[in-house]
Write a protein that holds these residues in place. Structure first.
Motif, PDB file in Angstrom:
ATOM      1  N   UNK A  57      56.675 -22.524  96.545  1.00  0.00           N
ATOM      2  CA  UNK A  57      57.071 -22.379  97.945  1.00  0.00           C
ATOM      3  C   UNK A  57      56.897 -20.966  98.466  1.00  0.00           C
ATOM      4  N   UNK A  58      56.466 -20.073  97.606  1.00  0.00           N
ATOM      5  CA  UNK A  58      56.279 -18.692  98.037  1.00  0.00           C
ATOM      6  C   UNK A  58      54.943 -18.514  98.754  1.00  0.00           C
ATOM      7  N   UNK A  59      54.832 -17.383  99.424  1.00  0.00           N
ATOM      8  CA  UNK A  59      53.581 -16.930 100.019  1.00  0.00           C
ATOM      9  C   UNK A  59      53.083 -17.861 101.130  1.00  0.00           C
ATOM     10  N   UNK A  60      54.016 -18.318 101.962  1.00  0.00           N
ATOM     11  CA  UNK A  60      53.676 -19.102 103.141  1.00  0.00           C
ATOM     12  C   UNK A  60      54.403 -18.514 104.351  1.00  0.00           C
ATOM     13  N   UNK A  61      53.938 -18.890 105.542  1.00  0.00           N
ATOM     14  CA  UNK A  61      54.606 -18.426 106.754  1.00  0.00           C
ATOM     15  C   UNK A  61      56.032 -18.964 106.848  1.00  0.00           C
ATOM     16  N   UNK A  62      56.245 -20.199 106.390  1.00  0.00           N
ATOM     17  CA  UNK A  62      57.580 -20.789 106.444  1.00  0.00           C
ATOM     18  C   UNK A  62      58.552 -20.003 105.570  1.00  0.00           C
ATOM     19  N   UNK A  63      58.110 -19.634 104.370  1.00  0.00           N
ATOM     20  CA  UNK A  63      58.967 -18.851 103.480  1.00  0.00           C
ATOM     21  C   UNK A  63      59.253 -17.476 104.072  1.00  0.00           C
ATOM     22  N   UNK A  78      66.766  -6.510  96.835  1.00  0.00           N
ATOM     23  CA  UNK A  78      67.427  -7.440  95.917  1.00  0.00           C
ATOM     24  C   UNK A  78      67.516  -8.825  96.536  1.00  0.00           C
ATOM     25  N   UNK A  79      67.835  -8.893  97.832  1.00  0.00           N
ATOM     26  CA  UNK A  79      67.925 -10.194  98.503  1.00  0.00           C
ATOM     27  C   UNK A  79      66.563 -10.892  98.529  1.00  0.00           C
ATOM     28  N   UNK A  80      65.509 -10.118  98.752  1.00  0.00           N
ATOM     29  CA  UNK A  80      64.168 -10.702  98.779  1.00  0.00           C
ATOM     30  C   UNK A  80      63.764 -11.212  97.400  1.00  0.00           C
ATOM     31  N   UNK A  81      64.077 -10.447  96.362  1.00  0.00           N
ATOM     32  CA  UNK A  81      63.800 -10.907  95.010  1.00  0.00           C
ATOM     33  C   UNK A  81      64.590 -12.180  94.700  1.00  0.00           C
ATOM     34  N   UNK A  82      65.793 -12.293  95.247  1.00  0.00           N
ATOM     35  CA  UNK A  82      66.584 -13.512  95.067  1.00  0.00           C
ATOM     36  C   UNK A  82      65.877 -14.737  95.623  1.00  0.00           C
ATOM     37  N   UNK A  83      65.287 -14.603  96.826  1.00  0.00           N
ATOM     38  CA  UNK A  83      64.526 -15.715  97.406  1.00  0.00           C
ATOM     39  C   UNK A  83      63.290 -16.029  96.571  1.00  0.00           C
ATOM     40  N   UNK A  84      62.658 -15.011  96.025  1.00  0.00           N
ATOM     41  CA  UNK A  84      61.482 -15.242  95.180  1.00  0.00           C
ATOM     42  C   UNK A  84      61.852 -16.011  93.921  1.00  0.00           C
ATOM     43  N   UNK A  85      63.010 -15.695  93.344  1.00  0.00           N
ATOM     44  CA  UNK A  85      63.464 -16.406  92.146  1.00  0.00           C
ATOM     45  C   UNK A  85      63.788 -17.862  92.466  1.00  0.00           C
ATOM     46  N   UNK A  86      64.380 -18.090  93.651  1.00  0.00           N
ATOM     47  CA  UNK A  86      64.750 -19.448  94.038  1.00  0.00           C
ATOM     48  C   UNK A  86      63.533 -20.318  94.346  1.00  0.00           C
ATOM     49  N   UNK A  87      62.516 -19.739  94.983  1.00  0.00           N
ATOM     50  CA  UNK A  87      61.422 -20.531  95.545  1.00  0.00           C
ATOM     51  C   UNK A  87      60.146 -20.539  94.707  1.00  0.00           C
ATOM     52  N   UNK A  88      60.117 -19.844  93.600  1.00  0.00           N
ATOM     53  CA  UNK A  88      58.906 -19.858  92.777  1.00  0.00           C
ATOM     54  C   UNK A  88      58.756 -21.197  92.060  1.00  0.00           C
ATOM     55  N   UNK A  89      57.613 -21.374  91.417  1.00  0.00           N
ATOM     56  CA  UNK A  89      57.305 -22.657  90.760  1.00  0.00           C
ATOM     57  C   UNK A  89      58.362 -23.073  89.752  1.00  0.00           C
ATOM     58  N   UNK A  90      58.890 -22.125  89.009  1.00  0.00           N
ATOM     59  CA  UNK A  90      59.901 -22.416  87.987  1.00  0.00           C
ATOM     60  C   UNK A  90      61.308 -22.129  88.491  1.00  0.00           C
ATOM     61  N   UNK A  91      61.463 -22.012  89.797  1.00  0.00           N
ATOM     62  CA  UNK A  91      62.750 -21.665  90.366  1.00  0.00           C
ATOM     63  C   UNK A  91      63.688 -22.844  90.523  1.00  0.00           C
TER      64      UNK A  91
END
Length: 285
Positions: free
Chosen positions: A147-153, A116-129
């Motif tokens: 911002x997803x799918x990078x080493x920094x993320x 759930x926490x990981x999905x939360x970051x995906x919702x925050x950092x996606x293109x429409x987040x």
């Protein structure tokens, strides 16, 4: 009475022995034996080091292995840098209800699962987040930002996932430091940096080492965060282990990968203890 005490001791010891034997020792021995064989044909195996030879000669496997180790060490260092001032404030500066509230805020994210926490970051950092929309609203971006799918993320996710396991031992250790010792350091002419270096950090070293060990082990063995936040280009060794066991049904190579990861984690942990001059008993209390 002595006989009853002995029986009670063995009864209390039995769950621990069963847990260590059935869930840790026997599976690891079995994994080692599986890694030391090669499939000749269906159901036919022979003893061989071919799996380790393949793992150590294939560039992709080696690069992913060392990349996972380096990224885990980096995640541990970043977690320590962020958690230490937070822990010091909670342990030495916050008092009463504020201290309880701050510690609870560190604990609240772990009320839900890692998924759930990981999905939360995906919702925050996606293109429409939320973050992308905020950047566009303040004028720092003129289009949606992915911002997803990078080493920094992925690193953000690893640090966030492990933060509590660094904060708890640091707070526990720092709370035992007498305030008068810190005041004496300043009274003797010490600067903030010298007091930190000569008094606070040496006292907090057991918490630092134990926190680093736990965070490193969690980061090294993490599968969910690198897979979901790092994407296909962010290779992680646990993902390769999963693919060998589940996707390709190559248990021999998967077992070799798993044992290599176990050896790597053990070497780095013992190396950390050696560099800090501490024993495992002292670190774990």
């Amino acid at each position: 009475m002595r006989s009853q005490s002995r029986i009670t001791f063995y009864l209390l010891l039995t769950p621990l022995v069963l847990w260590l034997g059935l869930l840790i020792i026997i599976p690891h021995i079995d994994m080692l034996l599986i890694s030391l064989r090669e499939r000749i044909s269906f159901g036919v195996y022979e003893a061989s080091l071919a799996q380790y030879e393949k793992a150590l000669t294939e560039p992709l496997y080696l690069r992913t292995f060392w990349r996972t180790a380096v990224m885990s060490v980096l995640a541990t260092a970043l977690t320590l840098l962020i958690a230490f001032p937070v822990s010091y404030y909670i342990a030495k500066m916050a008092k009463g209800r504020l201290q309880q509230v701050l510690f609870l805020l560190c604990l609240i994210p772990f009320y839900v699962s890692e998924l759930v926490r990981t999905f939360g970051w995906m919702i925050l950092l996606r293109e429409t987040g939320l973050v992308s929309n905020l950047l566009q609203w303040v004028g720092l971006a003129d289009r949606p930002v992915e911002m997803l799918y990078t080493d920094a993320t992925m690193m953000v996710g690893l640090v966030y996932t492990s933060m509590l396991f660094m904060v708890v031992p640091l707070v526990t250790t720092l709370e035992s430091l007498d305030d008068s010792v810190i005041e004496a350091g300043y009274d003797l002419g010490g600067s903030g940096l010298s007091v930190l270096r000569e008094i606070i950090i040496p006292h907090a070293m057991p918490g630092i080492v134990s926190g680093c060990i736990v965070v490193f082990m969690l980061s090294l063995g993490n599968y969910l965060t690198p897979t979901m936040l790092g994407g296909k280009d962010s290779l992680w060794f646990t993902e390769m282990i999963y693919n060998q066991f589940i996707v390709r049904s190559n248990w021999e190579l998967g077992a070799a990968f798993g044992f290599m990861l176990l050896v790597l984690s053990s070497v780095i942990v013992w190396g950390m203890l050696w560099l800090t001059g501490r024993t495992l008993k002292e670190t774990m209390g």
